[in-house]
Every structure is written in C-alpha cells, then in structure tokens.
Write a protein that holds these residues in place. Structure first.
Motif, short mmCIF file in Angstrom:
data_model
loop_
_atom_site.label_atom_id
_atom_site.label_comp_id
_atom_site.label_asym_id
_atom_site.label_seq_id
_atom_site.Cartn_x
_atom_site.Cartn_y
_atom_site.Cartn_z
N LYS A 24 -37.83 -1.41 15.05
CA LYS A 24 -36.51 -2.00 15.21
C LYS A 24 -36.32 -2.54 16.61
CE LYS A 24 -34.42 1.14 11.81
NZ LYS A 24 -33.37 2.15 11.57
N GLN A 26 -34.19 -1.88 18.93
CA GLN A 26 -34.02 -0.88 19.98
C GLN A 26 -35.36 -0.30 20.42
OE1 GLN A 26 -32.36 -0.97 17.14
NE2 GLN A 26 -30.15 -0.89 17.51
N GLU A 27 -36.27 -0.13 19.47
CA GLU A 27 -37.58 0.41 19.81
C GLU A 27 -38.41 -0.60 20.61
OE1 GLU A 27 -38.74 1.24 15.81
OE2 GLU A 27 -38.25 3.36 15.97
N LEU A 29 -37.25 -2.76 22.67
CA LEU A 29 -36.71 -2.77 24.02
C LEU A 29 -37.10 -1.51 24.78
CD1 LEU A 29 -33.13 -4.08 23.14
CD2 LEU A 29 -35.00 -5.39 24.14
N ALA A 30 -36.99 -0.37 24.12
CA ALA A 30 -37.32 0.89 24.78
C ALA A 30 -38.79 0.97 25.16
CB ALA A 30 -36.96 2.07 23.88
N LEU A 244 -26.63 -5.30 23.20
CA LEU A 244 -27.71 -4.46 22.69
C LEU A 244 -28.02 -3.26 23.56
CD1 LEU A 244 -30.16 -7.31 21.61
CD2 LEU A 244 -28.65 -5.98 20.17
N ASP A 245 -27.27 -3.11 24.70
CA ASP A 245 -27.52 -1.97 25.60
C ASP A 245 -28.99 -1.88 25.99
OD1 ASP A 245 -25.18 -0.06 23.68
OD2 ASP A 245 -24.82 -1.12 25.55
N VAL A 246 -29.52 -3.01 26.47
CA VAL A 246 -30.95 -3.08 26.78
C VAL A 246 -31.33 -2.06 27.84
CG1 VAL A 246 -32.79 -4.55 27.66
CG2 VAL A 246 -31.04 -5.50 26.17
N GLU A 248 -29.98 0.69 28.63
CA GLU A 248 -29.93 2.05 28.11
C GLU A 248 -31.24 2.39 27.39
OE1 GLU A 248 -27.65 4.56 24.59
OE2 GLU A 248 -26.70 2.78 25.45
N TYR A 249 -31.76 1.46 26.63
CA TYR A 249 -33.00 1.71 25.91
C TYR A 249 -34.20 1.70 26.83
CZ TYR A 249 -30.41 1.06 21.58
OH TYR A 249 -29.52 1.21 20.56
N ARG A 250 -34.10 0.97 27.94
CA ARG A 250 -35.26 0.80 28.81
C ARG A 250 -35.46 2.00 29.73
NH1 ARG A 250 -36.22 -5.10 30.68
NH2 ARG A 250 -36.90 -5.12 28.52
#
Length: 251
Positions: A24, A26-27, A29-30, A244-246, A248-250
């Motif tokens: 996904k 979020q994944e 980006l993280a 997308l709160d990039v 935060e995920y990073r």
C-alpha cells in the motif's frame, strides 16, 4: 500488485513488491520507495559512468543502473485508478504497442497491459554515499527537469540546505526530488494531490524527466527558456505531506 511504475519507452515496469516496499501507499512511503526512485532518473555529473547496480541471487527481476530511465516517459498507475491506454498514450503509441503485442490488445488497462507484456525490472538499489561521492556531489544544486514542458524544480528550494545530500535527502528528513517525481508521475496516489496545481489532472505522467545539477540548465544555450517552478513544486509536496502524512510514515 496494486501499483506499478511503467516505462513506455523501454517497455519495462517495476513492481514494488519485488523490492519488499509493501502493498500500500503508506508502506511504499515508510520503506523509502520515493527516495530510491530518484536514482532511476539521476545522471552523474560530467558524464561519468553510472555505478553498476548490485546483483543478487534472489531470482527476482534484475536491477537497472542509475539514470536508466532518465528522459523516458514514465507513469505510476494503480488498479483503483484504472487509467486506460487511451487516457495516457497517443494514438501513435497505441498503434505501436498493438503492433508489438497483438495478443494483448483486448486489455486496455495500462498496468495490466504492462504486467502481461513488458519486462519486469527493479530500482537501482543505490544509496548516496555522502559528500565524498564524486558522481553525485553534495556541493551542487540538483534539480528535477521536465524535458517535455521545460521546467525545473530545485532541491535547495524544496529543502533546507542542510537537508540536501546531492540529489537525495540527508537523514531522510523532509520531502525532496524523489518525492516530487513520485507525486508528479502518479504516485500521490494517482493524480489526487496534483490535480489542483498547474501541472493539470495527471501532473507530469508520461513526461520526460531527469535529475541533474542546476548548471546543466544555466550553461545551456536555451537557459532563458527554462522556467523555475520550485515554489509550485514545494506547494505540491506540502499538500502531499498533509494528505498522506508522508513524514509520519518516513520516521
């Protein structure tokens, strides 16, 4: 696969799962996929040879070298977005694809068409080595160039200088050139974040992009014809981060 990166010119695609970025947005980006994406488009200074991609015996698709997609037409497409060949490609492109892959003409979705017909490859797997790296020196101002529309965005305008490390980021802080490419070619996801910007509904999907030092533009014979769109790019990344709160995920 829910998302793929498709290169129309080289007939290649990248499946994020092949490099374990996840399923996904979020994944992705993280796990730093936008940071790694920048190396597909980055050309080493002074026409030096790009580093060879690392090899492994995993049985996964091969990695491509740094800069392998520079100047090519690239799209990020996902299953939900449903972009068809007719939405994204010219009639001439479609005619050429149909001639090359006649058995696949019944499938109009670009992602599925690519999965069925194009070569699977992986990102270069390169990480910037720091200020001593002579190929991508941190003392240069690096830019994303849109060769189709002749605009550019500067890394030092998107980030504080201490957060720049050549064409990429220092300590994963902030949103840089890789994130801009990611958002602009459809990974924000699709066209949602860039739809209200002057880029238009599909951003720079299918445009020819590369990443080079700013002096490539400054020293060119047509330097006056290039437009600095760094502020618009910064706004686009800000909206991407808010939506997308990039960051935060990073972290």
């Amino acid at each position: 696969m829910s998302l793929g990166i498709v290169n129309i010119d080289k007939r290649q695609f990248i499946d994020p799962m092949d490099d374990c970025y996840g399923w996904k947005i979020q994944e992705y980006l993280a796990n730093d996929m936008p940071l790694d994406l920048v190396w597909l488009f980055t050309i080493p200074v002074d026409n030096k040879s790009a580093p060879a991609p690392p090899t492994d015996q995993s049985g996964k698709p091969p990695r491509v070298p740094v800069g392998h997609w520079a100047g090519d037409r690239v799209f990020i497409v996902d299953q939900e977005c449903g972009w068809t060949l007719e939405h994204l490609l010219t009639p001439e492109d479609i005619t050429e694809l149909v001639a090359q892959y006649p058995a696949a003409t019944s499938n109009p979705l670009l992602l599925e068409f690519a999965l069925e017909n194009f070569e699977g490859v992986r990102l270069p797997g390169y990480r910037h080595a720091g200020t001593a790296d002579t190929l991508f020196p941190a003392d240069r101002v690096w830019v994303v160039r849109n060769l189709t529309e002749r605009w550019y965005a500067r890394a030092d305008a998107l980030l504080d200088p201490e957060d720049c490390c050549g064409p990429t980021l220092a300590d994963r802080h902030g949103l840089g050139l890789g994130d801009l490419i990611w958002a602009d070619i459809g990974g924000a996801p699709s066209a949602r974040v860039v739809r209200d910007h002057r880029w238009g509904a599909t951003g720079s999907m299918g445009h020819r992009l590369d990443v080079q030092p700013l002096e490539i533009i400054q020293n060119s014979a047509d330097a006056a014809q290039w437009v600095d769109r760094s502020e618009e790019a910064k706004e686009c990344l800000h909206e991407m981060n808010m939506e997308l709160d990039v960051c935060e995920y990073r972290y």
